[in-house]
Design an enzyme around this catalytic site. Structure first.
Site, PDB file in Angstrom:
ATOM      1  CG  HIS A  96      71.254 -16.806   2.328  1.00  0.00           C
ATOM      2  ND1 HIS A  96      71.193 -17.568   1.185  1.00  0.00           N
ATOM      3  CD2 HIS A  96      70.004 -16.333   2.529  1.00  0.00           C
ATOM      4  CE1 HIS A  96      69.960 -17.534   0.707  1.00  0.00           C
ATOM      5  NE2 HIS A  96      69.214 -16.790   1.511  1.00  0.00           N
TER       6      HIS A  96
ATOM      7  CE  LYS B 241      82.534 -21.789  -7.180  1.00  0.00           C
ATOM      8  NZ  LYS B 241      81.348 -22.275  -6.489  1.00  0.00           N
ATOM      9  NE  ARG B 242      80.908 -11.145  -6.925  1.00  0.00           N
ATOM     10  CZ  ARG B 242      80.330 -10.041  -6.480  1.00  0.00           C
ATOM     11  NH1 ARG B 242      79.031  -9.856  -6.613  1.00  0.00           N
ATOM     12  NH2 ARG B 242      81.049  -9.088  -5.892  1.00  0.00           N
TER      13      ARG B 242
ATOM     14  CE  LYS C  76      81.432 -17.678  -3.651  1.00  0.00           C
ATOM     15  NZ  LYS C  76      80.415 -18.731  -3.808  1.00  0.00           N
TER      16      LYS C  76
ATOM     17  CB  THR D  19      72.843 -22.408  -6.561  1.00  0.00           C
ATOM     18  OG1 THR D  19      73.412 -21.105  -6.731  1.00  0.00           O
ATOM     19  CG2 THR D  19      71.934 -22.428  -5.359  1.00  0.00           C
TER      20      THR D  19
ATOM     21  CE  LYS E 258      72.893 -21.464 -10.910  1.00  0.00           C
ATOM     22  NZ  LYS E 258      73.547 -20.145 -10.743  1.00  0.00           N
TER      23      LYS E 258
END
Ligand code: PLP
Length: 822
Positions: free
Chosen positions: A358, A546-547, A552, A654, A658
């Site tokens: 991952h 998101k986290r 990110k 992901t 969405k």
């Protein structure tokens, strides 16, 4: 028993009876929580029949099954999803309306079972939904944490973590199965004893143990009677206090065993893409893996005489390296309990276990100190040592005399056990989670292993379930889609491409954008209620949820908001389309820069939202406690989806899918699955910016990037950075955000500054945001663009992903469940 869900009268009666027997109350007296419980038990009654029928079908047809092992299952609420998959949502809604209850309100009473951090755990949940819907036999295997992911409160702009006691009212969708309990042993030492056949038997002595007790949760397939099982394990002490053990002087041990059981499943580690390396975490891993492998082998043996053929009926998928001890545990069972030889056991194990990678980020790669590993799992460590010894012989054969290669590839090296190496050596499949990610694994991170085992490597691009993230989360759009193209998209998302004929149709465009507007109103109301901030539903809803993680780049996003604010202040008359920047993110409790970024977002929001002079052109909202249930609403309301990770760092993502499914346009880097989204919908229908992964990797290798150059040359970026340390957003506290400033510019840090290239990509990002604004002003063009995104989302269903796992890795048999009256 009849399927009561389809008989309104009987369903209502069942709910009333449940309220009476559970709480000795009438409907009028019952609280909302009590009605939720009563409704859920009524639904569970129906599920139980299908669950039994599914088990009977398994017994009869003997299909091959997958055991999906994962430390995390981020399930989200079950009631609504179960009703959707039972195709009874509408009927139950009407039935409850009749007795004066609103289904949405009742759904809201359910705690979010948050037994996961973020993407990895949510992927496991989507996979369970798809497996049941496609008719494949599957067991999810995980841990029943007493406390899941913490609840996030924002106090004075800071994140505060509140324990998530999700079991406090009792959870209706679980079933304790003590008859499937297993003992799991820790510590002690291994004694070699002579066995009858002249071989040596290895026996663990003086260990501590706990009893693993499974709770089964039903996983309802869509409209197919199939109900799979998620087994999550609780730990109980093996025996209660015995006066006996007091006498024998084992008092201390009895207390220790009790404490071990109590602590083991107490709490989920709240780290996403980051390993803490705590001993308790390794205990959790071995605990649920050992129990799950024991249950899998026991079930197999109940129906099959020949253990050598295990891999014909059982496959074990390891979700990241967290469950990698599974390979050694299976070896232990085959060697020590089944009495097989090493070669026999190895042949079975290497046909049964498969591994999903991952991440490539160093801080997320699991390495356990030998000291901890061997002390906690003495027999397992012996087995890993032997796997390593034999593997290094193989390497020697392939690369004679190449010690460097051996050191690099060893499973045990430099005082550590490397879990990824163990998973690759013992697994028959190694997959990445998006094409770019898999290519990076093959060419860079796992190059040595790819050269030795090319046939093991394959890609499985992630996906999401449209049942939860469109059908349940966005009922207006779901109905619109069904009206246009029929219902087939619910179980085959590729049908969405039929929407392409509507993208130029003015009426369809208007309907589509009206639904988006309704969803924005719903979110605006939520924000008003939860944040006390009024946002304009006609502004662009620009969302990053998101986290919170440096890779990110929420920091780059908020720096860009600061930059826009400066521009608007400086040029009050410039053209600017009103925008609402929405954030939602939990930070790991010990992750300083992440928590400080949350504070910065809230500080910027405080200044901007209270500045009347900018005429509501900009709003910034931080939504507290981002989780699956509010995520469903957020995706539905988004115009712009922020997928802005440093290229090469986000394995797949992901959330990106969405948003696409719900008609948002993506602004993003060519990272993870964004690359494949661009391929499906066309680059011209996304807002791509920033360095490519090759460029990022080149800069990392050459160490030739100095953010000071940008600071010196770009006045506007410099102004924003100075505002981090001149008190502009911190009530004149010049120190509050200094760590963020330093992370971007200070080369004194051990790592190089701006590790994630926020400043390097900033101009390109700002320019892409200008393209977004320009596109949004063109109403028809925008409607067409987002409708094209929905029309080309088909690939990103987890149904497609699961079918690929089945075809290439698991080779499962399809099962058809028919329910007969019982
Ligand atoms: C989908 C999802 C994630 C993963 O989001 P990414 O943007 O891929 O990191 C995390 N948390 C929740 C609640 C989700 O639904």
């Amino acid at each position: 028993m009849k399927n009561i869900l389809f008989d309104k009268k009987e369903f209502i009666k069942c709910v009333k009876d449940n309220v009476k027997t559970l709480y000795r109350k009438t409907m009028e007296e019952a609280s909302e929580q009590e009605v939720f419980q009563a409704v859920s038990y009524a639904v569970k009654d129906v599920i139980i029949d299908n669950w039994l029928a599914t088990q009977q079908t398994f017994d009869k047809e003997d299909p091959k099954m997958v055991y999906y092992m994962s430390m995390e299952f981020l399930m989200g609420r079950a009631l609504g999803n179960n009703l959707i998959n039972l195709t009874a949502y509408k009927e139950v809604k009407e039935a409850l309306d009749e007795i004066g209850f609103d289904l949405n309100m009742i759904e809201d009473q359910e705690p979010d079972p948050a037994l996961g951090n973020g993407g990895l755990g949510r992927l496991a949940a989507c996979f369970m939904d798809s497996l049941a819907t496609l008719g494949y036999a599957a067991y999810g295997c995980g841990i029943r944490y007493r406390y899941g992911m913490f609840k996030q409160k924002i106090k004075d702009g800071y994140q505060v973590e509140v324990p998530d006691n999700w079991l406090k009212n009792g959870y209706p969708f679980e079933l304790r199965r003590p008859e499937h309990s297993f003992e799991v042993k820790f510590g002690g030492y291994v004694q070699a004893e002579p066995a009858e056949n002249g071989r040596t038997k290895f026996v663990q002595k003086n260990y501590q143990s706990v009893l693993a007790v499974p709770y089964d949760m039903p996983i309802v397939g869509y409209n197919n009677n199939m109900v799979n099982t998620l087994m999550i394990w609780d730990a109980e002490p093996m025996e209660c206090f015995e006066l006996d053990s007091f006498d024998k002087g084992d008092y201390r041990k009895a207390v220790e065993q009790e404490n071990l059981a109590r602590n083991l499943v107490e709490v989920l580690y709240p780290n996403d893409n980051h390993i803490q390396g705590k001993e308790l975490r390794l205990k959790q891993q071995y605990f649920f893996v050992s129990a799950s492998v024991q249950r899998a082998v026991a079930r197999y043996k109940k129906y099959h005489p020949d253990i050598h053929k295990l891999s014909e009926k059982v496959t074990i998928q390891m979700n990241d390296t967290h469950p990698t001890v599974a390979v050694a545990e299976l070896m232990r069972i085959l060697l020590d309990e089944e009495g097989l030889t090493w070669d026999e056991a190895w042949a079975i194990t290497t046909k049964t276990c498969a591994y999903t990678n991952h991440t490539i980020m160093a801080e997320a790669l699991e390495k356990w100190p030998i000291e901890i590993f061997s002390r906690l799992l003495p027999r397992i460590y012996q087995i890993v040592e032997e796997i390593n010894r034999r593997f290094l012989l193989e390497v020697e054969e392939e690369y004679p005399g190449n010690q460097y290669k051996k050191d690099k590839m060893a499973i045990i090296h430099d005082g550590q056990v490397k879990m990824a190496h163990l998973a690759i050596v013992a697994g028959y499949s190694v997959n990445g989670v998006a094409r770019l990610h898999t290519e990076i694994l093959k060419k860079q991170e796992l190059k040595d292993f790819y050269e030795l085992f090319p046939q093991k490597f394959n890609n499985k691009t992630n996906g999401i379930t449209q049942r939860r993230f469109l059908y349940h989360g966005n009922p207006l759009l779901a109905e619109w889609v069904s009206n246009k193209i029929g219902n087939d998209w619910i179980t085959d998302l590729s049908h969405m491409e039929k929407l392409a004929v509507y993208v130029d149709d003015p009426k369809a465009q208007q309907e589509f954008m009206q639904i988006k507007y309704q969803n924005k109103l719903r979110l605006a109301k939520y924000i008003q209620e939860h944040n006390g901030i009024e946002v304009d539903p006609r502004s662009i809803f620009d969302v990053q949820v998101k986290r919170l993680h440096e890779y990110k780049r929420q920091l780059m996003n908020i720096l860009h908001v600061m930059y826009l604010y400066n521009k608007i202040k400086e040029h009050p008359d410039m053209e600017f389309y009103p925008r609402t920047f929405i954030f939602g993110a939990k930070a790991a409790a010990g992750y300083k820069n992440a928590k400080l970024t949350i504070k910065l977002i809230n500080a910027v929001a405080d200044v901007i939202n209270h500045d009347a002079s900018i005429d509501n052109k900009l709003k910034v909202v931080f939504i507290e406690d981002y989780k699956v249930s509010n995520a469903e609403w957020i995706f539905a309301a988004a115009d712009v989806s922020e997928q802005i990770s440093t290229a090469s760092k986000e394995a797949s993502g992901t959330g990106n899918m969405k948003f696409m499914l719900n008609g948002a346009a993506t602004i993003g880097t060519m990272d993870g699955a964004n690359v494949e989204m661009a391929e499906e919908v066309g680059k011209e229908n996304m807002f791509i910016f920033g360095m490519s992964s090759d460029e990022v990797i080149a800069h990392e290798q050459n160490r030739d990037y100095n953010p000071m150059d940008i600071f010196n040359q770009d006045q506007e970026i410099r102004q924003v950075l100075m505002q981090l340390i001149n008190g502009f957003y911190s009530g004149n506290d010049t120190e509050l955000f200094r760590d963020l400033y330093n992370s971007l510019l200070n080369t004194q840090c051990t790592q190089f500054a701006d590790t994630y290239f926020c400043l390097k990509d900033f101009r390109s990002y700002a320019e892409a945001q200008e393209r977004v604004e320009k596109a949004y002003r063109d109403e028809k063009g925008w409607a067409k663009l987002v409708m094209l995104n929905v029309a080309h989302v088909g690939k990103f269903s987890s149904d497609r992903t699961i079918q690929e796992y089945v075809d290439d890795i698991w080779h499962l048999d399809k099962v058809k469940v028919t329910v007969t009256e019982q």
